[in-house]
Design a protein around this motif. Sequence first.
Motif, PDB file in Angstrom:
ATOM      1  N   TRP A  43      -3.432   8.528  -6.526  1.00  0.00           N
ATOM      2  CA  TRP A  43      -2.775   7.627  -5.598  1.00  0.00           C
ATOM      3  C   TRP A  43      -1.296   7.524  -5.921  1.00  0.00           C
ATOM      4  N   LYS A  44      -0.466   7.336  -4.910  1.00  0.00           N
ATOM      5  CA  LYS A  44       0.964   7.084  -5.087  1.00  0.00           C
ATOM      6  C   LYS A  44       1.275   5.686  -4.581  1.00  0.00           C
ATOM      7  N   ARG A  45       2.384   5.147  -5.041  1.00  0.00           N
ATOM      8  CA  ARG A  45       2.806   3.830  -4.551  1.00  0.00           C
ATOM      9  C   ARG A  45       3.079   3.928  -3.053  1.00  0.00           C
ATOM     10  N   GLY A  46       2.552   2.966  -2.314  1.00  0.00           N
ATOM     11  CA  GLY A  46       2.748   2.935  -0.876  1.00  0.00           C
ATOM     12  C   GLY A  46       4.080   2.300  -0.507  1.00  0.00           C
ATOM     13  N   MET A  47       4.688   2.838   0.519  1.00  0.00           N
ATOM     14  CA  MET A  47       5.975   2.331   0.980  1.00  0.00           C
ATOM     15  C   MET A  47       5.827   1.477   2.244  1.00  0.00           C
ATOM     16  N   GLN A  48       4.722   1.686   2.978  1.00  0.00           N
ATOM     17  CA  GLN A  48       4.517   0.941   4.216  1.00  0.00           C
ATOM     18  C   GLN A  48       3.036   0.597   4.343  1.00  0.00           C
ATOM     19  N   ASP A  49       2.749  -0.655   4.595  1.00  0.00           N
ATOM     20  CA  ASP A  49       1.387  -1.150   4.718  1.00  0.00           C
ATOM     21  C   ASP A  49       0.714  -0.541   5.947  1.00  0.00           C
ATOM     22  N   LYS A  50      -0.451   0.067   5.757  1.00  0.00           N
ATOM     23  CA  LYS A  50      -1.186   0.675   6.863  1.00  0.00           C
ATOM     24  C   LYS A  50      -2.101  -0.314   7.566  1.00  0.00           C
ATOM     25  N   ASN A  51      -2.253  -1.514   6.996  1.00  0.00           N
ATOM     26  CA  ASN A  51      -3.138  -2.511   7.590  1.00  0.00           C
ATOM     27  C   ASN A  51      -2.604  -3.920   7.323  1.00  0.00           C
ATOM     28  N   PRO A  52      -1.520  -4.318   7.999  1.00  0.00           N
ATOM     29  CA  PRO A  52      -0.941  -5.639   7.754  1.00  0.00           C
ATOM     30  C   PRO A  52      -1.880  -6.799   8.091  1.00  0.00           C
ATOM     31  N   SER A  53      -2.878  -6.569   8.926  1.00  0.00           N
ATOM     32  CA  SER A  53      -3.776  -7.661   9.311  1.00  0.00           C
ATOM     33  C   SER A  53      -4.615  -8.164   8.133  1.00  0.00           C
ATOM     34  N   ALA A  54      -4.708  -7.391   7.048  1.00  0.00           N
ATOM     35  CA  ALA A  54      -5.495  -7.808   5.878  1.00  0.00           C
ATOM     36  C   ALA A  54      -4.677  -8.633   4.893  1.00  0.00           C
ATOM     37  N   ASN A  55      -3.447  -8.995   5.244  1.00  0.00           N
ATOM     38  CA  ASN A  55      -2.569  -9.715   4.316  1.00  0.00           C
ATOM     39  C   ASN A  55      -2.744 -11.222   4.410  1.00  0.00           C
ATOM     40  N   PRO A  56      -2.685 -11.882   3.262  1.00  0.00           N
ATOM     41  CA  PRO A  56      -2.637 -13.351   3.304  1.00  0.00           C
ATOM     42  C   PRO A  56      -1.265 -13.805   3.808  1.00  0.00           C
ATOM     43  N   ALA A  57      -1.104 -15.075   4.018  1.00  0.00           N
ATOM     44  CA  ALA A  57       0.174 -15.619   4.500  1.00  0.00           C
ATOM     45  C   ALA A  57       1.201 -15.630   3.364  1.00  0.00           C
ATOM     46  N   ASN A  58       2.466 -15.626   3.721  1.00  0.00           N
ATOM     47  CA  ASN A  58       3.582 -15.763   2.782  1.00  0.00           C
ATOM     48  C   ASN A  58       3.571 -14.716   1.668  1.00  0.00           C
ATOM     49  N   VAL A  59       3.604 -13.450   2.052  1.00  0.00           N
ATOM     50  CA  VAL A  59       3.559 -12.389   1.053  1.00  0.00           C
ATOM     51  C   VAL A  59       4.899 -11.686   0.908  1.00  0.00           C
TER      52      VAL A  59
END
Length: 150
Positions: A43-59
Amino acid sequence: MNKMTAPKTLSLLLAAAAALGCTSCGSDTPAPPDAEVLLTKSWKRGMQDKNPSANPANVLFYPVQTCEQDDTFTFAADGTVLIDQGATKCSQNEPRTVSQSYSIDRTTKELRINGQKFKLLEETREQIKYSAELPPVNGAGFSSLIFLLQ
């Protein structure tokens, strides 16, 4: 069964058997179970979230430095993760590879890397997303620091 329907029935049975036999055609390598997704690749460090809907608030997303963009993380079934820090180093004294321990509890959604506790937010073939809780600052600000591996 009369003589007219017997060949027709036999033909239908043979066609059905052939169709069932071909459902296994294609890839000879079965897809790994979801529990093994972490082990399927480097795995490499991700630069862009592929699924923002799985994020909690205030991240806040971990700001990947240029020197970290070529780093790879290879998780092994024995509870170790090998981090290859790539050709671009963040400091001259940085070793090329580092081995750390990890554990994952999918029931409690907890990932520990080198003793540090993270919340596992997502584990798919495309992305591993985990977060560290941030201490509150005067009741405002970000609550989680999100890390991505892709």
